[in-house]
Scaffold this motif. Sequence first.
Motif, mmCIF file in Angstrom:
data_model
loop_
_atom_site.group_PDB
_atom_site.id
_atom_site.type_symbol
_atom_site.label_atom_id
_atom_site.label_comp_id
_atom_site.label_asym_id
_atom_site.label_seq_id
_atom_site.Cartn_x
_atom_site.Cartn_y
_atom_site.Cartn_z
ATOM 1 N N LEU A 13 25.247 53.923 28.831
ATOM 2 C CA LEU A 13 26.616 53.948 29.341
ATOM 3 C C LEU A 13 26.615 53.974 30.867
ATOM 4 C CD1 LEU A 13 29.636 54.071 28.785
ATOM 5 C CD2 LEU A 13 29.426 56.567 28.656
ATOM 6 N N SER A 14 25.714 54.720 31.475
ATOM 7 C CA SER A 14 25.635 54.764 32.942
ATOM 8 C C SER A 14 25.242 53.399 33.516
ATOM 9 C CB SER A 14 24.662 55.850 33.408
ATOM 10 O OG SER A 14 23.318 55.473 33.198
ATOM 11 N N VAL A 15 24.369 52.677 32.822
ATOM 12 C CA VAL A 15 23.986 51.329 33.260
ATOM 13 C C VAL A 15 25.186 50.389 33.163
ATOM 14 C CG1 VAL A 15 22.535 49.317 32.702
ATOM 15 C CG2 VAL A 15 21.540 51.611 32.736
ATOM 16 N N VAL A 16 25.946 50.482 32.087
ATOM 17 C CA VAL A 16 27.139 49.647 31.913
ATOM 18 C C VAL A 16 28.157 49.948 33.008
ATOM 19 C CG1 VAL A 16 29.144 49.227 30.413
ATOM 20 C CG2 VAL A 16 26.832 49.269 29.453
ATOM 21 N N VAL A 17 28.357 51.219 33.334
ATOM 22 C CA VAL A 17 29.307 51.586 34.390
ATOM 23 C C VAL A 17 28.876 50.982 35.725
ATOM 24 C CG1 VAL A 17 30.253 53.520 35.723
ATOM 25 C CG2 VAL A 17 30.159 53.655 33.234
ATOM 26 N N CYS A 18 27.592 50.991 36.010
ATOM 27 C CA CYS A 18 27.087 50.377 37.253
ATOM 28 C C CYS A 18 27.370 48.884 37.294
ATOM 29 C CB CYS A 18 25.584 50.599 37.393
ATOM 30 S SG CYS A 18 25.109 52.248 37.897
ATOM 31 N N LEU A 19 27.246 48.225 36.165
ATOM 32 C CA LEU A 19 27.385 46.766 36.114
ATOM 33 C C LEU A 19 28.797 46.300 35.776
ATOM 34 C CD1 LEU A 19 24.043 45.898 34.289
ATOM 35 C CD2 LEU A 19 24.586 45.593 36.716
ATOM 36 N N LEU A 20 29.670 47.198 35.383
ATOM 37 C CA LEU A 20 31.024 46.836 34.974
ATOM 38 C C LEU A 20 31.792 46.009 36.004
ATOM 39 C CD1 LEU A 20 32.756 47.232 32.474
ATOM 40 C CD2 LEU A 20 33.692 49.284 33.533
ATOM 41 N N PRO A 21 31.711 46.311 37.303
ATOM 42 C CA PRO A 21 32.466 45.509 38.282
ATOM 43 C C PRO A 21 32.008 44.052 38.388
ATOM 44 C CG PRO A 21 31.922 47.643 39.204
ATOM 45 C CD PRO A 21 31.155 47.511 37.919
ATOM 46 N N VAL A 22 30.876 43.706 37.815
ATOM 47 C CA VAL A 22 30.438 42.307 37.843
ATOM 48 C C VAL A 22 31.385 41.446 37.005
ATOM 49 C CG1 VAL A 22 28.587 40.718 37.170
ATOM 50 C CG2 VAL A 22 28.034 42.869 38.319
ATOM 51 N N LEU A 23 31.907 42.001 35.916
ATOM 52 C CA LEU A 23 32.770 41.232 35.020
ATOM 53 C C LEU A 23 34.021 40.691 35.726
ATOM 54 C CD1 LEU A 23 33.135 40.174 32.149
ATOM 55 C CD2 LEU A 23 34.267 42.321 31.605
ATOM 56 N N PRO A 24 34.843 41.528 36.376
ATOM 57 C CA PRO A 24 35.996 40.952 37.089
ATOM 58 C C PRO A 24 35.573 40.062 38.253
ATOM 59 C CG PRO A 24 35.896 43.328 37.433
ATOM 60 C CD PRO A 24 34.851 42.984 36.423
ATOM 61 N N ALA A 25 34.443 40.361 38.868
ATOM 62 C CA ALA A 25 33.962 39.511 39.964
ATOM 63 C C ALA A 25 33.652 38.107 39.453
ATOM 64 C CB ALA A 25 32.732 40.124 40.612
ATOM 65 N N LEU A 26 33.097 38.007 38.267
ATOM 66 C CA LEU A 26 32.818 36.690 37.694
ATOM 67 C C LEU A 26 34.104 35.984 37.271
ATOM 68 C CD1 LEU A 26 29.615 37.416 35.588
ATOM 69 C CD2 LEU A 26 29.791 36.277 37.805
ATOM 70 N N ILE A 27 35.052 36.746 36.753
ATOM 71 C CA ILE A 27 36.333 36.155 36.347
ATOM 72 C C ILE A 27 37.048 35.557 37.554
ATOM 73 C CG2 ILE A 27 38.646 36.712 35.475
ATOM 74 C CD1 ILE A 27 37.214 38.769 33.607
ATOM 75 N N TRP A 28 37.020 36.271 38.685
ATOM 76 C CA TRP A 28 37.735 35.823 39.883
ATOM 77 C C TRP A 28 36.794 35.219 40.924
ATOM 78 C CZ3 TRP A 28 39.790 41.200 39.060
ATOM 79 C CH2 TRP A 28 40.893 41.175 38.207
ATOM 80 N N TYR A 29 35.627 34.790 40.501
ATOM 81 C CA TYR A 29 34.613 34.303 41.439
ATOM 82 C C TYR A 29 35.153 33.197 42.350
ATOM 83 C CZ TYR A 29 29.937 33.304 43.167
ATOM 84 O OH TYR A 29 28.836 33.139 43.970
ATOM 85 N N ASP A 30 35.920 32.284 41.803
ATOM 86 C CA ASP A 30 36.456 31.174 42.605
ATOM 87 C C ASP A 30 37.479 31.642 43.639
ATOM 88 O OD1 ASP A 30 34.873 29.413 41.224
ATOM 89 O OD2 ASP A 30 36.439 28.828 39.813
#
Length: 122
Positions: A13-30
């Motif tokens: 869970l701690s690893v997922v929390v660290c990486l969680l902000p990558v998801l919206p960054a990829l969605i709004w990458y453009d």
Amino acid sequence: MKHNILKEKSFWLSVVVCLLPVLPALIWYDRLPEQMATHFDANFNPNGFSPKWQAVWMIPGILTIANIFVWFMLENDPKKSAVAPALKTVSRWIVPVISFFAQTAILLYALNEEINLTQFLP
């Protein structure tokens, strides 16, 4: 038998929390600028910039590695029995919490969203 942190749900869970902000960054990458503010002064004025790919991938990656290192060190410390459980919990979760809020602030700033950091302070 030695305790294995890889079998702990809270570790993952701690690893997922660290990486969680990558998801919206990829969605709004453009929508993200090619150079993103990644360092700010005390008044939240940007004073350090990184290429978009570094802000999206390297910062969460480095913080995830730091999180894994903290967990590993706490588990393999020969004096770990002397560490108070509350201190151990705080130590395990400080990097994921900082990672989540720092990455969220960097993304919101890059997307020109209004950020009031005082709302996160007591």
